[in-house]
Design an enzyme around this catalytic site. Structure first.
Site, PDB file in Angstrom:
ATOM      1  N   ASP A  80     -26.686  33.324  69.930  1.00 34.65           N
ATOM      2  CA  ASP A  80     -26.330  34.781  70.487  1.00 34.65           C
ATOM      3  C   ASP A  80     -27.344  35.675  70.797  1.00 34.65           C
ATOM      4  O   ASP A  80     -28.498  35.635  70.168  1.00 34.65           O
ATOM      5  CB  ASP A  80     -25.396  35.590  69.468  1.00 34.65           C
ATOM      6  CG  ASP A  80     -24.752  36.777  69.912  1.00 34.65           C
ATOM      7  OD1 ASP A  80     -24.478  36.421  71.397  1.00 34.65           O
ATOM      8  OD2 ASP A  80     -24.616  37.629  69.452  1.00 34.65           O
ATOM      9  N   HIS A  81     -27.450  35.816  72.015  1.00 34.54           N
ATOM     10  CA  HIS A  81     -28.590  36.946  72.708  1.00 34.54           C
ATOM     11  C   HIS A  81     -29.931  36.091  72.518  1.00 34.54           C
ATOM     12  O   HIS A  81     -30.643  36.821  71.983  1.00 34.54           O
ATOM     13  CB  HIS A  81     -28.486  38.130  72.085  1.00 34.54           C
ATOM     14  CG  HIS A  81     -27.164  39.012  72.540  1.00 34.54           C
ATOM     15  ND1 HIS A  81     -27.255  39.582  73.937  1.00 34.54           N
ATOM     16  CD2 HIS A  81     -25.951  39.301  72.005  1.00 34.54           C
ATOM     17  CE1 HIS A  81     -25.951  39.961  74.219  1.00 34.54           C
ATOM     18  NE2 HIS A  81     -25.235  40.213  72.905  1.00 34.54           N
ATOM     19  N   SER A 211     -15.322  44.412  69.591  1.00 33.04           N
ATOM     20  CA  SER A 211     -14.566  44.562  68.531  1.00 33.04           C
ATOM     21  C   SER A 211     -13.754  45.893  68.649  1.00 33.04           C
ATOM     22  O   SER A 211     -13.799  46.782  69.529  1.00 33.04           O
ATOM     23  CB  SER A 211     -15.816  44.894  67.500  1.00 33.04           C
ATOM     24  OG  SER A 211     -16.294  43.745  67.073  1.00 33.04           O
TER      25      SER A 211
END
Ligand code: G3H
Ligand code: 13P
Ligand code: ZN
Length: 306
Positions: A80-81, A211
């Protein structure tokens, strides 16, 4: 079983559901998410950030995710990232099925050039690439329409970016942001922009900062001493709309963090005589499992594991 991210996302986009991509840093989160995926019969992506790799070590994370993937449920392993190419290389070397290269902070031309070089390196090893264009920030963070337009993903630029870089999935900015404080006023996503992007970009789209920041879990954490203030997340109805419009991978970290925090705080409060870390972490694991199960239902990935 460990499967390619590309296949999971292609199926999701074609059938109109989204794969939950959950950030993990430790054994408890990995076990909680896999247990949820087994229960819901849902494919899942376990992803680790650069920070997660610094915290746990990529050898531990890759080994744990491999064990988690050894059952019947399709599991993909994702970076991720990735902002530093060093982590992209590490992930490829450790058998990750996909990497994200996040060049979104760079000007367009530099983002294209760097993403292209990552795509070349990753594709040579059969690893797919998620790239990002646009800035992840809440819509009300922008003071003017012009400013908003300059930061959120431009549909024409997104089409050109995908054509020029040959990336496999695209993270877009439509008003979400990372963390527990996504909106100061009313929650709002630019779904119109997403509609335009989805018409021009046929590869799977990725929603970061997705989220929901559940009120009940925030309250539970606060009951046991947390101070989360005006925490606010993305509405379930907006997630559903985004999936209908072409989002096929949805990143969740904050909701797992809140569940973990609520669980550990409650246990420390309720079990003052317990010193066994396994007992103190039990409630956190259960709450993370429950969060993951709800996401699988909401994203429509439940029942898709075959
Ligand atoms: O996108 C950010 C994720 O929530 C990961 O956060 O870099 O603190 O591990 P982290
Ligand atoms: P949240 O902070 O909304 O969970 O987003 C996580 C994310 O996008 C990880 O890449
Ligand atoms: Zn993200």
């Amino acid at each position: 079983m460990l499967v390619t991210t590309k296949k999971l996302l292609a199926q999701a986009r074609a059938k109109g559901y989204a794969i939950p991509a959950m950030n993990v840093n430790n054994l408890e989160a990995i076990k909680a998410i896999i247990s949820a995926a087994e229960k819901m019969r849902s494919p899942v992506i376990l992803q680790t950030s650069e920070g997660a790799i610094e915290y746990a070590g990529i050898e531990y994370l890759a080994a744990m995710i491999r064990v988690a993937a050894s059952g019947k449920i399709p599991v993909a392993m994702h970076l991720d990232h990735g902002k530093d190419i060093r982590y992209v290389k590490l992930a490829i070397a450790h058998g990750y099925t996909s990497v994200m290269f996040d060049g979104s902070a760079f000007p367009y031309a530099k983002n294209v050039a760097l993403t292209k070089s990552v795509v070349k390196m990753a594709h040579a090893k059969g690893v797919s690439v998620e790239a990002e264009i646009g800035t992840l920030a809440g819509i009300e963070d922008f003071v003017s329409v012009e400013e908003k337009d300059a930061h959120l993903t431009n549909p024409d630029e997104a089409r050109k970016f995908v054509r020029d870089t040959k990336c496999d999935a695209l993270a877009i900015a439509i008003g979400t942001s990372h963390g527990a404080y996504k909106f100061t006023g009313k929650t709002h996503l630019d779904l119109n922009r997403l509609k335009k992007i989805a018409k021009l970009v046929r590869i799977p789209l990725v929603l970061h900062g997705a989220s929901g920041v559940r009120e009940d879990l925030v309250k539970l954490a606060e009951l046991h001493g947390a101070k989360l203030g005006e925490a606010r997340g993305v509405l379930d109805q907006d997630i559903k709309a985004a999936i209908r419009l072409g989002v096929a991978k949805i990143n969740i970290d904050t909701d797992l963090r809140i569940a973990f925090t609520a669980g550990i705080r409650e246990s420390v409060d309720d079990l003052p005589k317990v010193i066994d870390p396994r007992k103190l972490l039990e409630r956190s694991t259960l709450l993370m499992r429950e969060v993951a199960m709800r996401k699988m239902k909401l994203f429509g990935s439940a029942g898709r594991a075959r």
